[in-house]
Design a protein around this motif. Structure first.
Motif, PDB file in Angstrom:
ATOM      1  N   GLY A  10      79.865  62.203 -30.851  1.00  0.00           N
ATOM      2  CA  GLY A  10      80.288  60.901 -30.353  1.00  0.00           C
ATOM      3  C   GLY A  10      81.065  60.958 -29.041  1.00  0.00           C
ATOM      4  N   GLU A  11      81.458  62.151 -28.629  1.00  0.00           N
ATOM      5  CA  GLU A  11      82.272  62.238 -27.401  1.00  0.00           C
ATOM      6  C   GLU A  11      81.423  62.176 -26.135  1.00  0.00           C
ATOM      7  N   PHE A  12      80.190  62.642 -26.231  1.00  0.00           N
ATOM      8  CA  PHE A  12      79.331  62.688 -25.041  1.00  0.00           C
ATOM      9  C   PHE A  12      78.425  61.461 -25.036  1.00  0.00           C
ATOM     10  N   VAL A  13      78.589  60.638 -24.018  1.00  0.00           N
ATOM     11  CA  VAL A  13      77.807  59.402 -23.932  1.00  0.00           C
ATOM     12  C   VAL A  13      76.913  59.494 -22.693  1.00  0.00           C
ATOM     13  N   GLU A  14      75.633  59.696 -22.940  1.00  0.00           N
ATOM     14  CA  GLU A  14      74.703  59.828 -21.814  1.00  0.00           C
ATOM     15  C   GLU A  14      74.277  58.435 -21.349  1.00  0.00           C
ATOM     16  N   VAL A  15      74.494  58.171 -20.072  1.00  0.00           N
ATOM     17  CA  VAL A  15      74.172  56.846 -19.513  1.00  0.00           C
ATOM     18  C   VAL A  15      73.117  57.047 -18.419  1.00  0.00           C
ATOM     19  N   PHE A  16      71.919  56.572 -18.700  1.00  0.00           N
ATOM     20  CA  PHE A  16      70.808  56.751 -17.756  1.00  0.00           C
ATOM     21  C   PHE A  16      70.773  55.566 -16.791  1.00  0.00           C
ATOM     22  N   ILE A  35      89.611  59.721 -20.777  1.00  0.00           N
ATOM     23  CA  ILE A  35      88.247  59.167 -20.735  1.00  0.00           C
ATOM     24  C   ILE A  35      87.651  59.587 -19.392  1.00  0.00           C
ATOM     25  N   VAL A  36      86.608  60.383 -19.459  1.00  0.00           N
ATOM     26  CA  VAL A  36      86.025  60.970 -18.251  1.00  0.00           C
ATOM     27  C   VAL A  36      84.754  60.216 -17.882  1.00  0.00           C
ATOM     28  N   LEU A  37      84.602  59.956 -16.593  1.00  0.00           N
ATOM     29  CA  LEU A  37      83.348  59.393 -16.104  1.00  0.00           C
ATOM     30  C   LEU A  37      82.764  60.414 -15.141  1.00  0.00           C
ATOM     31  N   THR A  38      81.473  60.706 -15.267  1.00  0.00           N
ATOM     32  CA  THR A  38      80.878  61.644 -14.319  1.00  0.00           C
ATOM     33  C   THR A  38      79.710  60.973 -13.605  1.00  0.00           C
ATOM     34  N   ALA A  39      79.527  61.348 -12.354  1.00  0.00           N
ATOM     35  CA  ALA A  39      78.461  60.756 -11.535  1.00  0.00           C
ATOM     36  C   ALA A  39      77.718  61.887 -10.820  1.00  0.00           C
ATOM     37  N   PHE A  40      76.868  62.565 -11.566  1.00  0.00           N
ATOM     38  CA  PHE A  40      76.059  63.655 -11.011  1.00  0.00           C
ATOM     39  C   PHE A  40      74.598  63.359 -11.291  1.00  0.00           C
ATOM     40  N   ILE A  41      73.739  63.770 -10.366  1.00  0.00           N
ATOM     41  CA  ILE A  41      72.303  63.577 -10.624  1.00  0.00           C
ATOM     42  C   ILE A  41      71.968  64.249 -11.946  1.00  0.00           C
ATOM     43  N   SER A  42      72.482  65.453 -12.150  1.00  0.00           N
ATOM     44  CA  SER A  42      72.233  66.240 -13.377  1.00  0.00           C
ATOM     45  C   SER A  42      70.771  66.097 -13.809  1.00  0.00           C
ATOM     46  N   PRO A  43      69.869  66.675 -13.006  1.00  0.00           N
ATOM     47  CA  PRO A  43      68.434  66.385 -13.189  1.00  0.00           C
ATOM     48  C   PRO A  43      67.792  67.051 -14.399  1.00  0.00           C
ATOM     49  N   VAL A 103      83.289  61.324 -22.741  1.00  0.00           N
ATOM     50  CA  VAL A 103      82.685  61.475 -21.422  1.00  0.00           C
ATOM     51  C   VAL A 103      81.572  60.451 -21.284  1.00  0.00           C
ATOM     52  N   PHE A 104      81.673  59.595 -20.275  1.00  0.00           N
ATOM     53  CA  PHE A 104      80.554  58.728 -19.924  1.00  0.00           C
ATOM     54  C   PHE A 104      79.786  59.451 -18.822  1.00  0.00           C
TER      55      PHE A 104
END
Ligand SMILES: Nc1ncnc2c1ncn2[C@@H]1O[C@H](COP(=O)(O)OS(=O)(=O)O)[C@@H](OP(=O)(O)O)[C@H]1O
Ligand SMILES: Nc1ncnc2c1ncn2[C@@H]1O[C@H](COP(=O)(O)OP(=O)(O)O)[C@@H](O)[C@H]1O
Length: 198
Positions: A123-129, A100-108, A28-29
Motif C-alpha cells: 500500500g505504500e507504493f502508488v504508481e500513477v501513470f 509523503i513522497v512524490l516522484t516525477a521520473f520517466i522511469s520507463p 510514495v506517489f
C-alpha cells in the motif's frame, strides 16, 4: 557481497513512531510517463495541495536529481536502471522518515518501478501513470528536446529511440484530456481520494 559484514540496526524511534507524530500515512506517489507528459507540473500541484493540508511532503524530481545524486548518469538503459534504483532507495528512506513522497521520473522500465514497489510495504507504493500520448508531449515539447531527438542531436530519447514500457496495472491511471494543468491536477486528486490515498 558488500554487505556481508554489515549489521542492520533496529532503532526505537521508527517509521511507526515518526508517522504517528506527523499524523500521516507515509507513501510514495510514483508518477511515470513520457517527457512532457506533465509529471513535474502535476507533482508540483499535488504537493502544493497536500502541503496546504499540513502534510509533510517531499518531491523528488527527475531534472533536479540528475543535477546532484545522479549527476554521473546519462540515458543509456543501464544508467536509467541505476537512476531509478538510487531514487527508489532515497524514496524508501523518506517513507521511513514518515514523509509523503512524490516522484516525477520517466522511469520507463517496468522492472525498475516494480523494484521500488518491492522495497515498500503493501500500500505504500502508488504508481500513477500520466498517460499523455506521445503526439501531445511532442507538440508541447516544453524543453525543445523532442525537436533535438527528431533531428538526431539527442540520442536514446524516450518514445523516439528509447523504450517506454507503460504500466499494466497502475494504482492510478490518469488519461489525457485537453484541459489546463490545474484541472488535471484536480482529476488526479479526486482519483487518489476515491482510493482513500489522500
Ligand atoms: N535521452 C533522454 N531521454 C529522456 N529524457 C531526457 C533525455 N535527455 C535529457 N532528458 C531530460 O531528462 C529528464 C528525464 O530524466 P529521468 O531521470 O526522469 O529519466 S529516467 O527515469 O531515468 O528515464 C527529462 O525530463 P522530463 O521532461 O521532466 O521527463 C528530460 O528533460
Ligand atoms: N493538463 C496538463 N497537465 C500537465 N501539464 C500540462 C497540461 N496542459 C499543458 N501542460 C504543459 O505541459 C508541460 C508538461 O511539462 P512537465 O510538467 O515538465 O512534464 P514532464 O515532467 O512529464 O516532462 C508543461 O509546460 C505544462 O504547463
Amino acid at each position: 557481497m558488500a554487505t556481508d559484514n554489515v549489521v542492520w540496526h533496529k532503532h526505537e524511534v521508527n517509521k511507526t513512531t515518526r508517522s504517528e507524530k506527523l499524523g500521516q500515512t507515509p507513501r510514495v506517489f510514483w508518477l511515470t510517463g513520457l517527457s512532457g507528459s506533465g509529471k513535474s507540473t502535476l507533482a508540483n500541484l499535488l504537493e502544493k495541495k497536500l502541503h496546504e493540508q499540513n502534510k509533510h511532503t517531499y518531491l523528488l524530481d527527475g531534472d533536479n536529481v540528475r543535477h546532484g545524486l545522479c549527476g554521473d548518469l546519462g540515458f543509456s538503459d543501464k544508467d536509467r536502471v541505476e537512476n531509478i534504483r538510487r531514487i527508489s532507495e532515497v524514496a524508501k528512506l523518506f517513507v521511513d522518515a514518515g514523509t509523503i513522497v512524490l516522484t516525477a521520473f520517466i522511469s520507463p522500465f517496468k522492472a525498475d518501478r516494480d523494484y521500488c514497489r518491492s522495497l515498500m510495504e503493501d500500500g505504500e507504493f502508488v504508481e500513477v501513470f500520466i498517460d499523455t500520448p506521445l503526439e501531445v508531449c511532442e507538440k508541447r515539447d516544453p524543453k525543445g528536446l523532442y525537436k533535438k531527438a527528431r533531428s538526431g542531436e539527442i540520442k536514446d530519447f524516450t518514445g523516439i529511440d528509447s523504450a517506454y514500457e507503460a504500466p499494466e496495472a497502475p494504482e492510478v491511471h490518469l488519461t489525457y484530456q485537453d484541459e489546463p494543468a490545474e484541472q488535471t491536477a484536480e482529476r488526479l486528486y479526486a482519483l487518489l481520494q476515491e482510493k482513500g490515498l489522500v
